[in-house]
Design a protein around this motif. Structure first.
Motif, PDB file in Angstrom:
ATOM      1  N   GLN A  71       0.826  -1.207   0.000  1.00  0.00           N
ATOM      2  CA  GLN A  71       0.000   0.000   0.000  1.00  0.00           C
ATOM      3  C   GLN A  71       0.863   1.260   0.000  1.00  0.00           C
ATOM      4  OE1 GLN A  71      -3.211  -0.206  -0.591  1.00  0.00           O
ATOM      5  NE2 GLN A  71      -2.891  -2.429  -0.608  1.00  0.00           N
ATOM      6  N   GLN A  84      -6.937   1.475   3.429  1.00  0.00           N
ATOM      7  CA  GLN A  84      -6.335   0.158   3.221  1.00  0.00           C
ATOM      8  C   GLN A  84      -5.589  -0.319   4.468  1.00  0.00           C
ATOM      9  OE1 GLN A  84      -6.702  -1.922   0.665  1.00  0.00           O
ATOM     10  NE2 GLN A  84      -8.061  -0.472  -0.357  1.00  0.00           N
ATOM     11  N   GLN A 143      -7.123   6.840   0.638  1.00  0.00           N
ATOM     12  CA  GLN A 143      -7.207   5.425   0.290  1.00  0.00           C
ATOM     13  C   GLN A 143      -6.145   4.619   1.020  1.00  0.00           C
ATOM     14  OE1 GLN A 143      -6.869   6.024  -3.981  1.00  0.00           O
ATOM     15  NE2 GLN A 143      -9.022   5.478  -4.308  1.00  0.00           N
ATOM     16  N   GLN A 198      -8.013  -1.449   7.044  1.00  0.00           N
ATOM     17  CA  GLN A 198      -8.548  -2.764   6.703  1.00  0.00           C
ATOM     18  C   GLN A 198      -7.560  -3.873   7.069  1.00  0.00           C
ATOM     19  OE1 GLN A 198      -9.609  -2.568   2.545  1.00  0.00           O
ATOM     20  NE2 GLN A 198     -11.459  -1.351   2.912  1.00  0.00           N
TER      21      GLN A 198
END
Length: 324
Positions: free
Chosen positions: A169, A186, A182, A189
């Motif tokens: 990422q 990520q 974003q 998550q």
């Protein structure tokens, strides 16, 4: 000018702020930003390495030699109470030599420093994996939670897989294929998935202890960040001035923008500490503060200055760091 390119240059300013303050976020892969004491000469590049990678004129050579001498002197003077912080010194080295280098020379120097950093990170990670089978990483946690060998192995594998996903990422953010928002989503998550996996590995009591330890760690990190917020604005502005050659008016504008960002950061941290906002709300507020700073910096810098700032961005591969 490409909007993404301008945003990356502005985001570098925020990342510089994090590095100069020092300390790593829990979102960052292990690197040489940890405090270091003792005389590990391999930390600092030699003049021979630099001159082989960068064609220097007399002024550039003199600047590099002087900055290297200062870097080595700082390392030699390091103590446990006043440790040697590699990333801070590396940034100071760049500030010291940048005025004597053109863009091509600066780009080659940055590439050398990044390559050395990556090599050292691989060495450190290999060394960590080699200690006591799975490394010393798990030892303290095993004692605190009463982990079995099977649990330790499972957690170590989970940790290594998570770090690999995190790196993917960060690399995507560096390449400009995802935004900072974003990136944060990520990473969250990944953390959520880790927690779900830990629930399958640990007992309910162990998981509760793990959550309590994480909360304590986050609180301590938040306290440290709150103590430092706003303390280094002049230092950050001076670094940008040295690298970019700001005018007096630009320096004043950059300093004001950094102070505004520091105020917003402190307010969000105080609200988080007081439990008047959630962690997600905190990150939202910090995203807004970052966006405001990015726009301010983009408006202040010239195209040439943004180009130069983008050149040093590889030294800050994970973009802006904030929060607890």
């Amino acid at each position: 000018m490409n909007t993404r390119w301008k945003q990356l240059a502005a985001a570098t300013v925020i990342a510089v702020t994090a590095v100069l303050i020092a300390g790593c976020s829990s979102d960052q892969p292990t690197s040489t930003s940890a405090a270091t004491t003792g005389a590990d000469a391999s930390l600092i590049p030699t003049y021979a390495e630099i001159s082989a990678a960068v064609t220097l004129n007399d002024a550039g050579a003199a600047a590099v030699k002087s900055a290297l001498a200062d870097w080595k002197q700082a390392q030699a003077a390091a103590t446990q109470d006043a440790p040697f912080r590699y990333r801070q010194r590396e940034m100071k080295f760049i500030a010291d030599v940048a005025p004597a280098l053109d863009n091509n020379q600066l780009e080659k120097l940055v590439a050398l420093l990044v390559a050395r950093r990556e090599a050292r990170r691989e060495e450190m990670q290999t060394r960590m994996r080699g200690r006591n089978g799975n490394g010393d990483f798990m030892k303290g946690l095993a004692e605190q939670l009463g982990l079995t060998k099977q649990q330790q192995t499972a957690l170590m594998e989970m940790h290594q897989q998570a770090r690999a996903r995190q790196k993917e990422q960060f690399d995507a953010f560096k390449a400009g294929t995802i935004t900072r928002e974003q990136l944060h989503t990520q990473l969250q998550q990944i953390r959520d998935a880790n927690h779900q996996q830990m629930a399958k590995i640990l007992t309910a009591d162990q998981l509760a202890k793990m959550d309590a330890l994480r909360e304590q760690r986050q609180d301590r990190r938040l306290d440290r960040r709150m103590d430092r917020v706003g303390d280094h604005v002049d230092q950050h502005a001076a670094w940008l001035n040295a690298v970019l050659g700001l005018s007096d008016a630009q320096l004043a504008q950059v300093t004001a923008a950094l102070n505004t960002f520091a105020d917003a950061q402190k307010a969000a941290m105080e609200a988080l500490k007081a439990n008047t906002i959630t962690r997600d709300q905190f990150h939202t507020q910090m995203t807004t503060a970052h966006d405001t700073l990015e726009k301010a910096i983009t408006d202040i810098l010239t195209a040439d200055q943004q180009t130069r700032l983008d050149i040093v961005r590889p030294l800050l591969p994970h973009g802006p760091r904030y929060g607890a």
